[in-house]
Design an enzyme around this catalytic site. Structure first.
Site, PDB file in Angstrom:
ATOM      1  N   THR A  36       0.832  -1.207   0.000  1.00 27.27           N
ATOM      2  CA  THR A  36       0.000   0.000   0.000  1.00 27.27           C
ATOM      3  C   THR A  36       0.864   1.253   0.000  1.00 27.27           C
ATOM      4  O   THR A  36       1.942   1.271   0.579  1.00 27.27           O
ATOM      5  CB  THR A  36      -0.891   0.003   1.261  1.00 27.27           C
ATOM      6  OG1 THR A  36      -1.547  -1.248   1.342  1.00 27.27           O
ATOM      7  CG2 THR A  36      -1.916   1.127   1.224  1.00 27.27           C
ATOM      8  N   ASP A  87      -8.630  -1.562   3.925  1.00 25.95           N
ATOM      9  CA  ASP A  87      -9.037  -0.230   4.380  1.00 25.95           C
ATOM     10  C   ASP A  87      -8.818   0.858   3.328  1.00 25.95           C
ATOM     11  O   ASP A  87      -9.439   1.916   3.392  1.00 25.95           O
ATOM     12  CB  ASP A  87      -8.273   0.153   5.651  1.00 25.95           C
ATOM     13  CG  ASP A  87      -6.758   0.138   5.450  1.00 25.95           C
ATOM     14  OD1 ASP A  87      -6.274  -0.641   4.600  1.00 25.95           O
ATOM     15  OD2 ASP A  87      -6.062   0.904   6.131  1.00 25.95           O
ATOM     16  N   THR A 137      -1.211   2.259   6.046  1.00 18.17           N
ATOM     17  CA  THR A 137      -0.786   1.034   5.368  1.00 18.17           C
ATOM     18  C   THR A 137      -0.742  -0.070   6.425  1.00 18.17           C
ATOM     19  O   THR A 137      -0.771   0.197   7.622  1.00 18.17           O
ATOM     20  CB  THR A 137       0.608   1.187   4.729  1.00 18.17           C
ATOM     21  OG1 THR A 137       1.561   1.504   5.748  1.00 18.17           O
ATOM     22  CG2 THR A 137       0.633   2.280   3.682  1.00 18.17           C
ATOM     23  N   GLY A 140      -5.396  -3.819   6.961  1.00 21.35           N
ATOM     24  CA  GLY A 140      -6.555  -2.948   6.826  1.00 21.35           C
ATOM     25  C   GLY A 140      -7.709  -3.295   7.740  1.00 21.35           C
ATOM     26  O   GLY A 140      -8.458  -2.407   8.181  1.00 21.35           O
TER      27      GLY A 140
HETATM   28  N1  GLY Z   1      -3.921  -1.643   3.986  1.00 18.39           N
HETATM   29  C1  GLY Z   1      -4.149  -2.357   2.811  1.00 18.39           C
HETATM   30  C2  GLY Z   1      -4.965  -3.546   2.963  1.00 18.39           C
HETATM   31  O1  GLY Z   1      -5.261  -3.981   4.064  1.00 18.39           O
HETATM   32  O2  GLY Z   1      -5.340  -4.127   1.961  1.00 18.39           O
END
Ligand code: GLY
Length: 228
Positions: free
Chosen positions: A117, A148, A168, A171
């Site tokens: 991310t 997220d 990041t 999520g």
């Molecule tokens: N933070 C990125 C995800 O959980 O996909």
């Protein structure tokens, strides 16, 4: 930012730059979030090219992961070493050292799947704030899993009067505390960006009763920018 608009896409396959599609959702539709095949159709209608996003390296890593996790995908007892076949998928002009490095990387990624991310927050000379968060999500997730990043208020939140925040890492933990929104609200009350991020992290820790054994199994990183 100054327009007070937002846009996102999720579960979007085959498109190289989803954040650009999200921007079109924000600027050219009356919606905030498009997902799945509808988001892909929308992207193609706006001229984005449907692409195969695999690289030889990512294909090797995925095959390695599959072989580790699904018994019927594992090589036979008398199969040649997996590295021989995998190396044949790579560009033949690579040196043996480089090929070995890629195979070691694939093995490591298969053992410890990663997220990828990026959060980007900006303030210009007029004090106008904008932000984006983009990700390929968790490697080899259940189809349909959304993290997220595209959830406005979790992976990203911007309030032009106050600041912006994004995240990041895992999520699921951030969605449960609406981290982006929480951080911006804490900054609105006067907290520094660092303290506001620590407040959101402490809410994640609280969800596990601060149990360090379970908390050590994942990570979440917050990013925050205030108007100043
Ligand atoms: N933070 C990125 C995800 O959980 O996909």
């Amino acid at each position: 930012g100054p327009t007070r608009r937002a846009g996102a896409v999720a579960s979007l396959r085959h498109i190289k730059n989803p954040s650009k599609v999200a921007r079109i959702v924000m600027e050219q539709t009356d919606h905030v979030l498009l997902v799945g095949p509808g988001a892909l159709r929308f992207a193609e209608m706006h001229g984005f090219e449907r692409m195969n996003l695999h690289t030889p390296e990512s294909r090797i890593a995925w095959l390695r992961w599959k072989a580790r996790t699904a018994p019927n995908w594992a090589p036979g007892l008398d199969s040649p070493d997996w590295k021989e076949k995998a190396a044949s998928l790579l560009d033949p002009s690579l040196s043996e050292v480089e090929k070995s490095r890629i195979l070691a990387w694939a093995d490591e990624v298969a053992a410890h799947p990663v997220t990828g991310t990026i959060n980007c927050l900006a303030v210009n000379e007029k004090g106008e704030i904008s932000g984006t968060t983009t990700t390929s999500g968790l490697s080899w997730k259940i189809a349909g899993r959304v993290g997220d990043s595209p959830i406005i208020g979790a992976g990203l939140y911007v309030d032009n009067d106050v600041g912006a925040a994004g995240s990041t890492g895992r999520g699921e933990e951030n969605i449960k505390v609406s981290g982006g929104h929480t951080i911006v609200e804490m900054m609105r009350k006067g907290m520094s960006p660092t303290d506001a991020c620590l407040e959101a992290l402490s809410r994640i820790a609280r969800n596990y009763n601060s149990d360090k054994t379970r908390l050590s199994k994942f990570y979440v990183v917050f990013y925050a920018l205030n108007k100043d």
